[in-house]
Design an enzyme around this catalytic site. Structure first.
Site, PDB file in Angstrom:
ATOM      1  N   ASP A  45       0.809  -1.225   0.000  1.00 29.36           N
ATOM      2  CA  ASP A  45       0.000   0.000   0.000  1.00 29.36           C
ATOM      3  C   ASP A  45       0.841   1.274   0.000  1.00 29.36           C
ATOM      4  O   ASP A  45       0.334   2.352   0.297  1.00 29.36           O
ATOM      5  CB  ASP A  45      -0.987  -0.007   1.178  1.00 29.36           C
ATOM      6  CG  ASP A  45      -0.275  -0.102   2.517  1.00 29.36           C
ATOM      7  OD1 ASP A  45       0.962  -0.289   2.532  1.00 29.36           O
ATOM      8  OD2 ASP A  45      -0.957   0.004   3.557  1.00 29.36           O
ATOM      9  N   HIS A 249      20.651   2.399 -20.381  1.00 32.03           N
ATOM     10  CA  HIS A 249      19.708   2.708 -19.296  1.00 32.03           C
ATOM     11  C   HIS A 249      20.214   2.155 -17.969  1.00 32.03           C
ATOM     12  O   HIS A 249      19.471   1.537 -17.205  1.00 32.03           O
ATOM     13  CB  HIS A 249      18.311   2.177 -19.629  1.00 32.03           C
ATOM     14  CG  HIS A 249      17.647   2.956 -20.726  1.00 32.03           C
ATOM     15  ND1 HIS A 249      16.591   2.489 -21.462  1.00 32.03           N
ATOM     16  CD2 HIS A 249      17.920   4.190 -21.226  1.00 32.03           C
ATOM     17  CE1 HIS A 249      16.232   3.396 -22.356  1.00 32.03           C
ATOM     18  NE2 HIS A 249      17.029   4.429 -22.237  1.00 32.03           N
ATOM     19  N   ASP A 266      23.546  11.227 -16.840  1.00 36.44           N
ATOM     20  CA  ASP A 266      22.392  11.605 -17.665  1.00 36.44           C
ATOM     21  C   ASP A 266      21.227  11.821 -16.718  1.00 36.44           C
ATOM     22  O   ASP A 266      20.776  10.874 -16.064  1.00 36.44           O
ATOM     23  CB  ASP A 266      22.099  10.488 -18.677  1.00 36.44           C
ATOM     24  CG  ASP A 266      20.931  10.828 -19.604  1.00 36.44           C
ATOM     25  OD1 ASP A 266      20.238  11.831 -19.386  1.00 36.44           O
ATOM     26  OD2 ASP A 266      20.720  10.051 -20.562  1.00 36.44           O
ATOM     27  N   ASP A 277      16.883  17.533 -19.606  1.00 34.84           N
ATOM     28  CA  ASP A 277      17.487  16.246 -19.983  1.00 34.84           C
ATOM     29  C   ASP A 277      18.904  16.521 -20.490  1.00 34.84           C
ATOM     30  O   ASP A 277      19.072  16.944 -21.637  1.00 34.84           O
ATOM     31  CB  ASP A 277      16.630  15.572 -21.060  1.00 34.84           C
ATOM     32  CG  ASP A 277      17.135  14.175 -21.410  1.00 34.84           C
ATOM     33  OD1 ASP A 277      18.028  13.665 -20.709  1.00 34.84           O
ATOM     34  OD2 ASP A 277      16.614  13.593 -22.385  1.00 34.84           O
ATOM     35  N   HIS A 356      21.634   4.548 -30.729  1.00 32.41           N
ATOM     36  CA  HIS A 356      20.374   5.284 -30.533  1.00 32.41           C
ATOM     37  C   HIS A 356      20.307   6.491 -31.471  1.00 32.41           C
ATOM     38  O   HIS A 356      21.236   6.760 -32.223  1.00 32.41           O
ATOM     39  CB  HIS A 356      20.207   5.707 -29.062  1.00 32.41           C
ATOM     40  CG  HIS A 356      21.329   6.550 -28.507  1.00 32.41           C
ATOM     41  ND1 HIS A 356      21.412   7.908 -28.738  1.00 32.41           N
ATOM     42  CD2 HIS A 356      22.390   6.233 -27.715  1.00 32.41           C
ATOM     43  CE1 HIS A 356      22.475   8.380 -28.098  1.00 32.41           C
ATOM     44  NE2 HIS A 356      23.108   7.389 -27.486  1.00 32.41           N
ATOM     45  N   HIS A 360      15.356  13.683 -29.502  1.00 29.68           N
ATOM     46  CA  HIS A 360      13.922  13.459 -29.262  1.00 29.68           C
ATOM     47  C   HIS A 360      13.316  14.776 -28.824  1.00 29.68           C
ATOM     48  O   HIS A 360      14.024  15.682 -28.367  1.00 29.68           O
ATOM     49  CB  HIS A 360      13.694  12.337 -28.230  1.00 29.68           C
ATOM     50  CG  HIS A 360      14.362  12.560 -26.899  1.00 29.68           C
ATOM     51  ND1 HIS A 360      13.861  13.404 -25.946  1.00 29.68           N
ATOM     52  CD2 HIS A 360      15.508  12.062 -26.364  1.00 29.68           C
ATOM     53  CE1 HIS A 360      14.653  13.401 -24.875  1.00 29.68           C
ATOM     54  NE2 HIS A 360      15.675  12.597 -25.102  1.00 29.68           N
ATOM     55  N   HIS A 367      10.587  12.176 -23.161  1.00 28.72           N
ATOM     56  CA  HIS A 367      10.444  11.818 -24.577  1.00 28.72           C
ATOM     57  C   HIS A 367       9.074  12.340 -24.989  1.00 28.72           C
ATOM     58  O   HIS A 367       8.082  11.615 -24.966  1.00 28.72           O
ATOM     59  CB  HIS A 367      10.573  10.313 -24.786  1.00 28.72           C
ATOM     60  CG  HIS A 367      11.946   9.788 -24.432  1.00 28.72           C
ATOM     61  ND1 HIS A 367      12.210   8.457 -24.225  1.00 28.72           N
ATOM     62  CD2 HIS A 367      13.130  10.421 -24.245  1.00 28.72           C
ATOM     63  CE1 HIS A 367      13.503   8.304 -23.933  1.00 28.72           C
ATOM     64  NE2 HIS A 367      14.074   9.485 -23.938  1.00 28.72           N
ATOM     65  N   GLU A 390      21.975  14.505 -28.644  1.00 28.14           N
ATOM     66  CA  GLU A 390      22.695  13.644 -27.720  1.00 28.14           C
ATOM     67  C   GLU A 390      23.450  12.509 -28.404  1.00 28.14           C
ATOM     68  O   GLU A 390      23.162  11.332 -28.210  1.00 28.14           O
ATOM     69  CB  GLU A 390      21.747  13.072 -26.670  1.00 28.14           C
ATOM     70  CG  GLU A 390      20.441  12.482 -27.208  1.00 28.14           C
ATOM     71  CD  GLU A 390      19.552  11.976 -26.071  1.00 28.14           C
ATOM     72  OE1 GLU A 390      20.027  11.163 -25.258  1.00 28.14           O
ATOM     73  OE2 GLU A 390      18.386  12.393 -25.997  1.00 28.14           O
ATOM     74  N   TYR A 394      29.822   4.215 -27.668  1.00 29.66           N
ATOM     75  CA  TYR A 394      29.877   3.242 -26.566  1.00 29.66           C
ATOM     76  C   TYR A 394      30.668   2.029 -27.041  1.00 29.66           C
ATOM     77  O   TYR A 394      30.232   1.343 -27.967  1.00 29.66           O
ATOM     78  CB  TYR A 394      28.463   2.821 -26.153  1.00 29.66           C
ATOM     79  CG  TYR A 394      27.536   4.004 -26.010  1.00 29.66           C
ATOM     80  CD1 TYR A 394      27.487   4.733 -24.835  1.00 29.66           C
ATOM     81  CD2 TYR A 394      26.741   4.416 -27.091  1.00 29.66           C
ATOM     82  CE1 TYR A 394      26.655   5.845 -24.720  1.00 29.66           C
ATOM     83  CE2 TYR A 394      25.918   5.523 -26.995  1.00 29.66           C
ATOM     84  CZ  TYR A 394      25.881   6.234 -25.807  1.00 29.66           C
ATOM     85  OH  TYR A 394      25.067   7.335 -25.703  1.00 29.66           O
ATOM     86  N   ARG A 419      28.571  10.123 -23.833  1.00 28.05           N
ATOM     87  CA  ARG A 419      27.409  10.788 -24.444  1.00 28.05           C
ATOM     88  C   ARG A 419      27.438  12.241 -23.973  1.00 28.05           C
ATOM     89  O   ARG A 419      27.818  12.508 -22.829  1.00 28.05           O
ATOM     90  CB  ARG A 419      26.080  10.120 -24.041  1.00 28.05           C
ATOM     91  CG  ARG A 419      24.857  10.819 -24.624  1.00 28.05           C
ATOM     92  CD  ARG A 419      23.564   9.995 -24.558  1.00 28.05           C
ATOM     93  NE  ARG A 419      23.103   9.666 -23.220  1.00 28.05           N
ATOM     94  CZ  ARG A 419      23.208   8.461 -22.659  1.00 28.05           C
ATOM     95  NH1 ARG A 419      23.770   7.464 -23.321  1.00 28.05           N
ATOM     96  NH2 ARG A 419      22.771   8.253 -21.438  1.00 28.05           N
ATOM     97  N   GLU A 421      24.786  15.513 -24.089  1.00 28.70           N
ATOM     98  CA  GLU A 421      23.388  15.807 -24.430  1.00 28.70           C
ATOM     99  C   GLU A 421      23.010  17.225 -24.036  1.00 28.70           C
ATOM    100  O   GLU A 421      23.155  17.620 -22.880  1.00 28.70           O
ATOM    101  CB  GLU A 421      22.459  14.819 -23.698  1.00 28.70           C
ATOM    102  CG  GLU A 421      20.977  15.106 -23.932  1.00 28.70           C
ATOM    103  CD  GLU A 421      20.055  14.074 -23.309  1.00 28.70           C
ATOM    104  OE1 GLU A 421      20.462  13.420 -22.327  1.00 28.70           O
ATOM    105  OE2 GLU A 421      18.927  13.931 -23.816  1.00 28.70           O
TER     106      GLU A 421
HETATM  107  N1  GLY Z   1      17.708  10.091 -20.375  1.00 26.05           N
HETATM  108  C1  GLY Z   1      16.846   9.771 -21.425  1.00 26.05           C
HETATM  109  C2  GLY Z   1      17.300  10.330 -22.681  1.00 26.05           C
HETATM  110  O1  GLY Z   1      18.325  10.967 -22.748  1.00 26.05           O
HETATM  111  O2  GLY Z   1      16.632  10.229 -23.664  1.00 26.05           O
HETATM  112 MN    MN Z   2      17.482  12.544 -23.987  1.00 31.80          MN
HETATM  113 MN    MN Z   3      19.183  12.069 -21.219  1.00 32.88          MN
END
Ligand code: GLY
Ligand code: MN
Ligand code: MN
Length: 452
Positions: A45, A249, A266, A277, A356, A360, A367, A390, A394, A419, A421
């Site tokens: 709960d 992730h 990130d 982000d 990737h 986005h 996203h 971004e 890798y 990365r 971003e």
């Molecule tokens: N952290 C999620 C992205 O960069 O899309």
């Molecule tokens: Mn992102």
């Molecule tokens: Mn990100």
């Protein structure tokens, strides 16, 4: 006493009313039904912190759970109807004050507001003259049952009266397009989310040193988020040291930083419902090794190339293509790929190291929704759109071994993940990098490590 004006998150009520007017116009002879996000439980709960539904918030500013908005484009009256939790002193003592239908109608300037427990008796009637219902299937069983009931009632009497809903359409068909183009108040919220995110990064960078835990960087970052007024992180914070940076992730954040590790951070703060982000990658000990710097410089060049593309009229694909070209050329210079650059690009050789996309949409959701391709064509950017840039590389140990070109098992890049971003606003004549306060230059970011 909870400050209910906080429900608007600083956005004037009129902004929400104008959005509803646009949607009502687009609905024409249709209706839209938007239920609140469910209350989620983390275990037994214990509730997770409540996050209002982005679409319902976008059209109302209302942020209580157990509510529902009905918009009726076909109707003369009661075009915007809100169902909310009724006042209940006992329930309010446990879980906080409720606005209740009367105050909700006034404050949110809807045409009518009813207690949510009247939804079952009222909703099918409210939909009975709509030609279409914009409703997301598969998310809310109880509301879905009522929408289905309205469809069935329309079918059974339709041949006699010739009206009633015959089809269900996703609300995103209308809302995604509106949400893609941010208004001034949304851009202000995004700027604030970015400002707080940058503060979090400063705190995490200052706390970075070999032997510290990934979780400690997360703690410093998220403490700054809260201190600066964020609701919290917009998504699970990623602190990946060493080869953990190659797990896209990675959220365990459970390793200690090694003296020679890079750290990929990130994260994004959620402020007034809008998400920042940002990703930065930096050396735990404050100094890039030569292979780490070589990889970093390629990713940074790709970031710059992608950002340079962004202006009205170009597409996200153009920015991605620019990043891919620089990354591919960089992988050749690193000795990882060999051959002709165009041929490598054509067969997407970069994908082993950059699996990737470059961008986005960003907004109420990290996203954010919105079609990247419309009618078979890449969507052209317009002023007011906000997107991330971004690129990354890798070198997952296995991918180096199985990869093409110089695939030595003891490859100098093995285990390196980088990365970078940024969040970018499309302006009338170009782009504004909202995240520019946080350096991307290798020396400048390294200089922030350990609070130096
Ligand atoms: N952290 C999620 C992205 O960069 O899309
Ligand atoms: Mn992102
Ligand atoms: Mn990100």
């Amino acid at each position: 006493m909870q400050d209910q004006s906080a429900n608007f998150k600083g956005i004037p009520a009129e902004v929400f009313r104008n959005r509803r007017e646009r949607v009502l116009e687009e609905l024409g002879d249709g209706a839209m039904v938007l239920p609140a996000a469910p209350i989620l439980y983390r275990s037994r709960d214990s509730q997770l912190p409540y996050r209002p539904d982005s679409e319902l918030f976008y059209l109302t500013g209302f942020s209580e759970p157990e509510s529902l908005l009905v918009l009726r484009g076909f109707a003369e009256e009661e075009r915007a109807v809100l169902f909310v939790r009724p006042r209940d002193s006992t329930a309010e003592q446990w879980s906080g004050s409720r606005l209740g239908p009367d105050r909700a109608r006034e404050r949110f300037s809807v045409d009518a507001a009813h207690p949510i427990d009247e939804m079952g008796s009222r909703l099918p009637g409210l939909l009975s003259h709509a030609r279409r219902v914009h409703f997301r299937l598969g998310r809310h069983r109880q509301v879905e049952g009522l929408v289905v009931q309205a469809l069935e009632e329309a079918r059974s009497r339709g041949s006699r009266k010739g009206r009633g809903p015959r089809s269900v359409v996703d609300p995103g068909e209308i809302l995604d397009e509106l949400r893609l183009r941010k208004g001034p108040e949304e851009i202000a919220a995004l700027r604030e989310a970015v400002r707080v995110t940058v503060e979090g990064f400063r705190a995490a960078l200052a706390a970075t040193a070999p032997g510290r835990g990934e979780w400690q960087l997360q703690a410093e970052l998220e403490a700054a988020f809260r201190r600066e007024g964020a609701q919290g992180p917009a998504f699970a914070t990623i602190v990946g040291s060493g080869a953990n940076a190659c797990t896209l992730h990675y959220v365990a954040n459970s390793h200690e930083l090694g003296p020679d590790d890079l750290v990929l951070l990130d994260a994004g703060a959620e402020v007034r419902m809008y998400a920042g982000d940002i990703t930065r990658t930096f050396p735990a000990g404050g100094t890039f090794s030569p292979p780490q710097r070589a990889v970093y410089e390629v990713v940074e060049a790709a970031r710059i190339a992608a950002v340079e593309q962004i202006r009205p009229g170009v597409t996200i694909q153009d920015a991605h293509d620019a990043a891919v070209r620089v990354l591919t050329e960089g992988l050749m210079e690193l000795g990882v790929l060999s051959g002709s650059v165009d041929e490598l690009i054509q067969r997407k050789a970069h994908r082993t190291y950059f699996p990737h996309r470059t961008s986005h949409w960003l907004g109420l959701d990290t996203h954010d929704p919105g079609d990247y391709i419309r009618d078979g064509e890449h969507r052209r950017l317009e002023p007011g759109m906000v997107l991330t840039v971004e690129p990354g590389l890798y070198f997952v140990p296995a991918s180096v071994e199985d990869g093409e070109g110089a695939a030595e098992p003891d490859h100098p890049y093995e285990g390196i993940g980088v990365r970078i971003e940024d969040d970018v606003l499309v302006t009338s004549d170009g782009a504004e990098v909202l995240t520019r306060a946080l350096p991307t230059d290798a020396d400048e970011i390294a200089a922030m490590v350990g609070g130096r």
